[in-house]
Design an enzyme around this catalytic site. Sequence first.
Site, PDB file in Angstrom:
ATOM      1  N   ASP A  11      -7.566  -2.589  14.242  1.00  0.00           N
ATOM      2  CA  ASP A  11      -8.968  -2.696  13.816  1.00  0.00           C
ATOM      3  C   ASP A  11      -9.204  -3.878  12.882  1.00  0.00           C
ATOM      4  O   ASP A  11     -10.268  -4.012  12.304  1.00  0.00           O
ATOM      5  CB  ASP A  11      -9.430  -1.380  13.151  1.00  0.00           C
ATOM      6  CG  ASP A  11      -8.690  -1.086  11.834  1.00  0.00           C
ATOM      7  OD1 ASP A  11      -7.797  -1.869  11.439  1.00  0.00           O
ATOM      8  OD2 ASP A  11      -9.017  -0.061  11.203  1.00  0.00           O
ATOM      9  N   HIS A  61      -7.491  -4.582  10.071  1.00  0.00           N
ATOM     10  CA  HIS A  61      -7.197  -4.410   8.648  1.00  0.00           C
ATOM     11  C   HIS A  61      -5.968  -5.208   8.216  1.00  0.00           C
ATOM     12  O   HIS A  61      -5.081  -5.496   9.029  1.00  0.00           O
ATOM     13  CB  HIS A  61      -7.060  -2.925   8.263  1.00  0.00           C
ATOM     14  CG  HIS A  61      -5.855  -2.214   8.789  1.00  0.00           C
ATOM     15  ND1 HIS A  61      -5.894  -0.925   9.285  1.00  0.00           N
ATOM     16  CD2 HIS A  61      -4.545  -2.569   8.890  1.00  0.00           C
ATOM     17  CE1 HIS A  61      -4.684  -0.543   9.635  1.00  0.00           C
ATOM     18  NE2 HIS A  61      -3.846  -1.525   9.405  1.00  0.00           N
ATOM     19  N   ASP A  73       0.819  -1.209   0.000  1.00  0.00           N
ATOM     20  CA  ASP A  73       0.000   0.000   0.000  1.00  0.00           C
ATOM     21  C   ASP A  73       0.856   1.263   0.000  1.00  0.00           C
ATOM     22  O   ASP A  73       2.086   1.195   0.107  1.00  0.00           O
ATOM     23  CB  ASP A  73      -0.963   0.007   1.213  1.00  0.00           C
ATOM     24  CG  ASP A  73      -0.336  -0.572   2.482  1.00  0.00           C
ATOM     25  OD1 ASP A  73       0.913  -0.551   2.598  1.00  0.00           O
ATOM     26  OD2 ASP A  73      -1.075  -1.041   3.352  1.00  0.00           O
ATOM     27  N   GLU A 108      -9.759  -1.481   5.333  1.00  0.00           N
ATOM     28  CA  GLU A 108     -10.377  -1.203   6.627  1.00  0.00           C
ATOM     29  C   GLU A 108     -11.666  -2.013   6.769  1.00  0.00           C
ATOM     30  O   GLU A 108     -12.171  -2.574   5.786  1.00  0.00           O
ATOM     31  CB  GLU A 108     -10.667   0.302   6.731  1.00  0.00           C
ATOM     32  CG  GLU A 108      -9.421   1.190   6.663  1.00  0.00           C
ATOM     33  CD  GLU A 108      -8.554   1.143   7.926  1.00  0.00           C
ATOM     34  OE1 GLU A 108      -8.536   0.117   8.627  1.00  0.00           O
ATOM     35  OE2 GLU A 108      -7.857   2.149   8.198  1.00  0.00           O
TER      36      GLU A 108
HETATM   37  C1  F6R Z   1       1.450  -1.731   6.079  1.00  0.00           C
HETATM   38  C2  F6R Z   1       0.085  -2.207   6.157  1.00  0.00           C
HETATM   39  C3  F6R Z   1      -0.684  -2.253   7.427  1.00  0.00           C
HETATM   40  C4  F6R Z   1       0.170  -2.642   8.634  1.00  0.00           C
HETATM   41  C5  F6R Z   1      -0.687  -2.627   9.891  1.00  0.00           C
HETATM   42  C6  F6R Z   1       0.128  -2.981  11.123  1.00  0.00           C
HETATM   43  O1  F6R Z   1       1.944  -1.843   4.757  1.00  0.00           O
HETATM   44  O2  F6R Z   1      -0.454  -2.549   5.153  1.00  0.00           O
HETATM   45  O3  F6R Z   1      -1.733  -3.183   7.288  1.00  0.00           O
HETATM   46  O4  F6R Z   1       0.703  -3.921   8.419  1.00  0.00           O
HETATM   47  O5  F6R Z   1      -1.250  -1.373  10.055  1.00  0.00           O
HETATM   48  O6  F6R Z   1       1.112  -2.012  11.308  1.00  0.00           O
HETATM   49  P1  F6R Z   1       2.310  -2.260  12.327  1.00  0.00           P
HETATM   50  O7  F6R Z   1       3.066  -3.426  11.826  1.00  0.00           O
HETATM   51  O8  F6R Z   1       3.107  -0.993  12.272  1.00  0.00           O
HETATM   52  O9  F6R Z   1       1.687  -2.520  13.656  1.00  0.00           O
END
Ligand code: F6R
Length: 259
Positions: free
Chosen positions: A135, A137, A66, A142
């Site tokens: 959450d 995702h 992303d 989301e």
């Molecule tokens: C990042 C992404 C997000 C993260 C998620 C967890 O490319 O797509 O889904 O993997 O927000 O973030 P961290 O690992 O920082 O807790």
Amino acid sequence: MAEVIIVRDAREAGEFVADAVIDLVRARPSAVLGLATGSSPLPVYDAIGRRAGEVDLSRVHGFALDEYVGLPEGHEQSYRATITREVVVPLGLTPANVHVPCGRVEGIRTAGEEYDTAIAAAGGIDLQLLGIGTDGHIGFNEPGSSFASPTRVKTLTRQTRRDNSRFFGHADEVPRRSITQGIGTILRARHLVLLAFGESKAQAVASAVEGPLTSSVPASAIQLHPRATVVIDEAASRLLANADYYRDAFADSSAWQTR
Ligand code: F6R
């Protein structure tokens, strides 16, 4: 169901997943990796970096999950800059082989479709690294995201913007929109490896692995995948009802089996 591997800490997880990546690249030097950003995959990149002399990664292809929409070109928190800093340079990937969805506002309408086309043209993703949001995702899909979604623009939840404010200083500075591989895109990868560490991820992990399939918990879509591996520490495993079963199953198996 997903294969769940409970490890001591993030470093052990990093080494474990690095083994799988290195084995994959030895078997297929031009393997296609799906690259997550954020904190969770860092131990994997660190572990691969420590072993960079063991395998030539210069022919590997990478597709980031992303990107934020609308950050100025070169912004240090853009996922393009992050992937370059944390993955491409330390692992010795070839920059031209590493793709990040284009978050420029001009062209954003076609950027998702172009990204999915580029993934398909590369032969699809062999191993997709994933983190999980508090959450639920994956990528920036989301709650409410379709399990069939393609790469597209998604508005970030307030919770995600709060969670990511640690990279920006303040939640107001976190962009409101992202362009993310869709859940349908993610499910086409041949192997999903989801990493999660710490108590703050325990609820999301339990809902994703043991809860019902629901778009309210986008990560529950991994239950639909024939080869999904969830690598977590003790704290992130705390709310799993079947943690003992996963430990027994792992002890009985060679890792990385298909369930
Ligand atoms: C990042 C992404 C997000 C993260 C998620 C967890 O490319 O797509 O889904 O993997 O927000 O973030 P961290 O690992 O920082 O807790």
